[in-house]
Scaffold this motif. Structure first.
Motif, PDB file in Angstrom:
ATOM      1  N   GLU A  92       0.658  -1.203   0.095  1.00  0.00           N
ATOM      2  CA  GLU A  92       0.345  -0.306  -0.237  1.00  0.00           C
ATOM      3  C   GLU A  92       0.562   1.343  -0.222  1.00  0.00           C
ATOM      4  O   GLU A  92       1.676   1.363   0.872  1.00  0.00           O
ATOM      5  CB  GLU A  92      -0.920  -0.140   1.257  1.00  0.00           C
ATOM      6  CG  GLU A  92      -2.206  -1.177   1.441  1.00  0.00           C
ATOM      7  CD  GLU A  92      -2.797  -0.823   2.546  1.00  0.00           C
ATOM      8  OE1 GLU A  92      -3.919  -1.092   2.576  1.00  0.00           O
ATOM      9  OE2 GLU A  92      -2.057  -1.957   3.246  1.00  0.00           O
ATOM     10  N   ALA A  93       0.530   2.065  -0.615  1.00  0.00           N
ATOM     11  CA  ALA A  93       1.533   3.277  -1.452  1.00  0.00           C
ATOM     12  C   ALA A  93       0.373   4.555  -0.837  1.00  0.00           C
ATOM     13  O   ALA A  93      -0.982   4.845  -1.501  1.00  0.00           O
ATOM     14  CB  ALA A  93       2.147   3.189  -2.825  1.00  0.00           C
ATOM     15  N   ASP A  94       1.225   5.421  -0.487  1.00  0.00           N
ATOM     16  CA  ASP A  94       0.118   7.013  -0.688  1.00  0.00           C
ATOM     17  C   ASP A  94      -0.106   8.025  -2.091  1.00  0.00           C
ATOM     18  O   ASP A  94      -0.741   8.427  -1.751  1.00  0.00           O
ATOM     19  CB  ASP A  94       0.668   8.332   0.909  1.00  0.00           C
ATOM     20  CG  ASP A  94       2.055   8.200   0.182  1.00  0.00           C
ATOM     21  OD1 ASP A  94       2.571   8.061  -0.422  1.00  0.00           O
ATOM     22  OD2 ASP A  94       2.346   9.468   1.617  1.00  0.00           O
ATOM     23  N   VAL A  95       0.751   7.356  -2.739  1.00  0.00           N
ATOM     24  CA  VAL A  95       0.201   7.997  -3.954  1.00  0.00           C
ATOM     25  C   VAL A  95       0.421   6.138  -5.237  1.00  0.00           C
ATOM     26  O   VAL A  95       1.281   5.559  -4.092  1.00  0.00           O
ATOM     27  CB  VAL A  95       1.488   8.936  -4.245  1.00  0.00           C
ATOM     28  CG1 VAL A  95       2.008  10.160  -3.701  1.00  0.00           C
ATOM     29  CG2 VAL A  95       3.237   8.289  -4.637  1.00  0.00           C
ATOM     30  N   PRO A  96       0.267   6.928  -6.289  1.00  0.00           N
ATOM     31  CA  PRO A  96      -0.146   5.788  -6.890  1.00  0.00           C
ATOM     32  C   PRO A  96       1.336   5.114  -7.602  1.00  0.00           C
ATOM     33  O   PRO A  96       2.659   6.398  -7.983  1.00  0.00           O
ATOM     34  CB  PRO A  96      -0.125   5.884  -8.185  1.00  0.00           C
ATOM     35  CG  PRO A  96      -1.838   7.204  -8.527  1.00  0.00           C
ATOM     36  CD  PRO A  96      -0.514   8.338  -6.166  1.00  0.00           C
ATOM     37  N   ILE A  97       1.737   3.646  -7.664  1.00  0.00           N
ATOM     38  CA  ILE A  97       2.745   2.901  -7.537  1.00  0.00           C
ATOM     39  C   ILE A  97       2.660   1.808  -8.666  1.00  0.00           C
ATOM     40  O   ILE A  97       1.917   1.686  -9.160  1.00  0.00           O
ATOM     41  CB  ILE A  97       3.882   2.996  -6.441  1.00  0.00           C
ATOM     42  CG1 ILE A  97       3.395   1.447  -6.318  1.00  0.00           C
ATOM     43  CG2 ILE A  97       4.347   3.957  -5.932  1.00  0.00           C
ATOM     44  CD1 ILE A  97       4.104   1.471  -4.497  1.00  0.00           C
ATOM     45  N   VAL A  98       3.930   1.405  -9.304  1.00  0.00           N
ATOM     46  CA  VAL A  98       3.581   0.323 -10.239  1.00  0.00           C
ATOM     47  C   VAL A  98       4.873  -1.025  -9.347  1.00  0.00           C
ATOM     48  O   VAL A  98       5.821  -0.651  -9.031  1.00  0.00           O
ATOM     49  CB  VAL A  98       4.173   0.683 -11.344  1.00  0.00           C
ATOM     50  CG1 VAL A  98       4.282  -0.824 -12.041  1.00  0.00           C
ATOM     51  CG2 VAL A  98       3.220   1.482 -12.314  1.00  0.00           C
ATOM     52  N   CYS A  99       3.845  -2.485  -9.354  1.00  0.00           N
ATOM     53  CA  CYS A  99       5.092  -2.551  -8.958  1.00  0.00           C
ATOM     54  C   CYS A  99       5.126  -4.597  -9.362  1.00  0.00           C
ATOM     55  O   CYS A  99       3.759  -5.167  -9.747  1.00  0.00           O
ATOM     56  CB  CYS A  99       4.151  -3.617  -7.066  1.00  0.00           C
ATOM     57  SG  CYS A  99       3.567  -2.811  -5.806  1.00  0.00           S
TER      58      CYS A  99
END
Length: 122
Positions: A92-99
């Motif tokens: 879970e991140a506080d801004v959009p990311i890609v994993c």
């Protein structure tokens, strides 16, 4: 914005044995985090097990417009992730990311590498 704020990797397992030089060829799993945005990402990783309560959250940061590769076998706060144990993870991140999820299995001299995109949760 590229990515989303919640990701799941339902498959996890850090092999117990390894061959080859460490740390490069030590069996491990990695979550590759891409932050293509303009703000630093605060990321929490929670680990789920079949036979006990979850571990975490493990906290990492990914600077803006950067990537970070996080080895699960190097996460030790609040506790190390055990080798030879099935697990899953939620990122879970506080801004959009890609994993992306990657495993290096070097139990045999013929190494195996597995890589797949994590599942974005919207």
């Amino acid at each position: 914005m590229l990515g989303t704020t919640t990701w799941a990797i339902p498959e996890g397992y850090i092999p117990v044995g390894s061959t080859g030089p460490e740390p490069e060829l030590e069996s491990h799993e990695t979550v590759c985090l891409l932050n293509a945005g303009d703000e630093t990402a605060a990321v929490e990783i929670t680990i789920y097990f079949a036979d006990r309560e979850p571990a975490g959250p493990y906290e990492v940061t990914v600077p803006a417009r950067r990537t970070r590769h996080v080895r699960f076998d190097e996460l030790d706060e609040p506790e190390p992730i055990p080798r030879g144990t099935d697990y899953a993870s939620v990122i879970e991140a506080d801004v959009p990311i890609v994993c992306q999820h990657t495993r290096l299995d070097s139990r045999q001299a013929e190494n195996a590498l597995l890589s797949t995109m994590a599942a974005p949760i919207e």
